[in-house]
Design an enzyme around this catalytic site. Structure first.
Site, PDB file in Angstrom:
ATOM      1  CG  ASP A 273      -1.429   0.955   1.417  1.00  0.00           C
ATOM      2  OD1 ASP A 273      -2.397   1.630   0.443  1.00  0.00           O
ATOM      3  OD2 ASP A 273      -2.457   1.014   2.206  1.00  0.00           O
ATOM      4  CE  LYS A 280      -0.071   3.445   3.421  1.00  0.00           C
ATOM      5  NZ  LYS A 280      -1.178   4.769   3.902  1.00  0.00           N
ATOM      6  CG  ASP A 291      -2.325  -2.097   3.694  1.00  0.00           C
ATOM      7  OD1 ASP A 291      -2.698  -2.610   5.414  1.00  0.00           O
ATOM      8  OD2 ASP A 291      -2.913  -1.599   3.161  1.00  0.00           O
ATOM      9  CG  ASP A 350      -3.124   5.685   2.278  1.00  0.00           C
ATOM     10  OD1 ASP A 350      -2.536   4.715   2.094  1.00  0.00           O
ATOM     11  OD2 ASP A 350      -2.860   6.275   2.962  1.00  0.00           O
ATOM     12  NE  ARG A 354     -11.431   3.576   4.142  1.00  0.00           N
ATOM     13  CZ  ARG A 354     -11.887   4.597   5.120  1.00  0.00           C
ATOM     14  NH1 ARG A 354     -12.397   5.028   5.055  1.00  0.00           N
ATOM     15  NH2 ARG A 354     -10.342   4.525   5.722  1.00  0.00           N
TER      16      ARG A 354
END
Ligand code: BES
Ligand code: MN
Ligand code: ZN
Length: 494
Positions: A273, A280, A291, A350, A354
């Site tokens: 990720d 990030k 992740d 990011d 979900r």
């Protein structure tokens, strides 16, 4: 490695290493009362000299005790006898096992289970020992030049028990502990592997390997084109920027009759990720290889289910993608239509976990599960709220929440319930789509859970946010294999 139990007479104890408990208040341990006078003297002298005081978690290794039947005697402090509880006992076993594991002993006998521990029966005690031994014996070697391992290969680890009545209980405990310990180490290995090895394709091959372990398991892996056809645009949006193709892994375990509805476990498997276009910051970004720990833990829960031959139906889903920036990557403000038909404005690329779970959870409903539990390293906010001790627990059903909480407590892999409800829903409002993929700065773990809740219709569903518990940072950086013990305990209870 072999786990056994014994009811052997302690007066003529034979082993390379024996683990014996001592109490801080000087009270005689039940476990050592029956030892030979020679060994009892040795323990008495160690206590009298102050070399060990018996504090909980304290250990002292005495060597060259061979003439007394055991080559090494490892003393393990249990604290005050009147204050002994399950947590204290586990902590002491952890310390003892850590020490014993790096010794040269081939045969180890543990006497600690002979103590009476409130709230722990022979099953729990034996299980905890096997589980902790396996945890301590894990070494990561996959991407290292062969490191020399001087530990004996075929260790025999024996648990002393009180009487024959406890035999069946303790045997069961060792079997469970072995299955959980091995499954947990399996999850740790998947987590620890770098993201250039543990890719979505790699997770697919692991899933297929798992399916070959048991005739009860079948694997079905959805590829990109099938996901497109199903309208899983939310999931697919996450890996637009990656060179790696996504996989939606579905594994069916059939251990009960066809009429019995399955439990569904759904894992977040972001193999790396970067944050995508919402990149990030660089600090500790390497840890985003972890992740995929949610996916690792649900595959591991299946690993344990296979080994324990649990009489349940289980369906495990692992959504495996990589989140990268590129010229083709999803941009903030892009809108996608999820499989459920709802549209999502992706305000932050990011917040990708979900997005993949939205479609994976929705897809899991086709198996008409009795309960759905997803596991995800979902939010930094959960780590802020709970630190590294408790996983975050959310549910749309109080019974399921309590079931999981209790399983975590019993397995010493705890989770803490956090709130969720319609009050938070307005946070996810979008001016351009049915919802946005992020809320405000506040209650980030909760708004993430609220987002997920929109894709499970009225199924009984719970969500475990393991952002704080799945791995350790700093000097002992590495996957913890949590929440495999919680999940296995939960499945044992079905
Ligand atoms: N995988 C991260 C969550 C995470 C961050 C886990 C740090 C463990 C340590 C997740 O995909 C993420 O980036 N979440 C964002 C959400 C935010 C953009 C709403 C976060 O928590 O910052
Ligand atoms: Mn992210
Ligand atoms: Zn993530």
């Amino acid at each position: 490695m072999q786990f056994e139990i014994t009811t052997q007479n302690l007066n003529s104890l034979q082993a390379d290493l024996a683990i014996a408990p001592v109490y801080q208040d000087g009270k005689q341990a039940k476990a050592t009362a029956g030892l030979s006078a020679g060994l009892r003297n040795l323990i008495g002298n160690a206590m009298a000299s102050g070399d060990i005081r018996g504090k909980s978690g304290e250990t002292l290794l005495l060597t060259h005790t061979g003439r007394l039947g055991v080559r090494h005697l490892l003393l393990a402090g249990l604290g005050n006898r009147d204050k002994l509880d399950a947590a204290g006992w586990r902590k002491a076993v952890e310390a003892a096992v850590k020490r014993a594991e790096r010794s040269s002993a081939t045969t180890v006998i543990n006497l600690m289970g002979l103590e009476d521990v409130p709230g722990m029966d022979a099953t729990r005690k034996a299980r905890s020992f096997a589980e902790q031994w396996l945890y301590a014996s894990y070494r990561y070697t996959a991407t290292r030049k062969r490191v020399k391992d001087t530990r004996p290969k075929d260790r025999r680890l024996t648990v002393a028990i009180d009487g024959e009545e406890e035999e069946a209980q303790a045997k069961l405990g060792l079997r469970q502990g072995r299955a959980i310990g091995r499954a947990r180490n399996y999850a740790r290995e998947l987590g620890n592997l770098p993201a250039n090895v543990c890719t979505p394709a790699y997770l697919e091959s692991e899933a297929r390997k798992l399916a070959r372990r048991s005739t009860r398991v079948t694997a079905e892996v959805l590829q990109e084109d099938e996901m497109k056809e199903l309208g899983m645009n939310s999931l697919l949006s996450v890996c637009e920027g990656s060179e790696l193709k996504p996989r939606l892994i579905v594994l069916h375990y059939r251990g009960a009759s066809d009429e019995s509805p399955p439990v569904a476990l759904v894992g977040k498997g972001v193999t790396f990720d970067t944050g995508g276009i919402s990149l990030k910051p660089g600090r500790a970004m390497d840890e985003m290889k972890f992740d995929m720990s949610g996916a690792g833990s649900v595959l591991a829960a299946l690993h344990a289910t296979i080994e324990l031959r649990l009489p349940i139906n289980l369906v495990v889903l692992a959504a495996a993608v990589e989140n990268m920036p590129s010229g083709r990557a999803t941009k903030p403000g892009d809108i996608v239509k999820a499989m459920s038909g709802e549209t999502i404005e992706i305000l932050n690329t990011d917040a990708e976990g979900r997005l993949i779970l939205a479609d994976a959870l929705y897809y899991s409903l086709r198996y008409k599960p009795s309960k759905v539990v997803d596991v995800a390293t979902l939010t930094g906010a959960c780590l802020m709220a709970l630190g590294r001790h408790y996983s975050g627990l959310f549910a749309n059903n109080d019974d399921l929440a309590e079931e999981l909480r209790a399983a975590g407590e019993a397995a010493s892999d705890p989770a803490w319930r956090l709130p969720m409800g319609p009050q938070y829903m307005p946070e996810l409002k979008s001016n351009f789509a049915d919802m946005a993929n992020i809320g405000s700065r506040f209650a980030g773990a909760t708004t993430a859970a609220c987002f997920l809740s929109r894709f499970v219709k009225n199924a009984r569903w719970a969500h475990l946010d393991i952002a704080g518990t799945a791995w350790k940072t700093g000097g002992s950086k590495g996957s913890t294999g949590r929440p495999v013990p919680l999940l296995t305990e939960f499945l044992l209870g079905q």
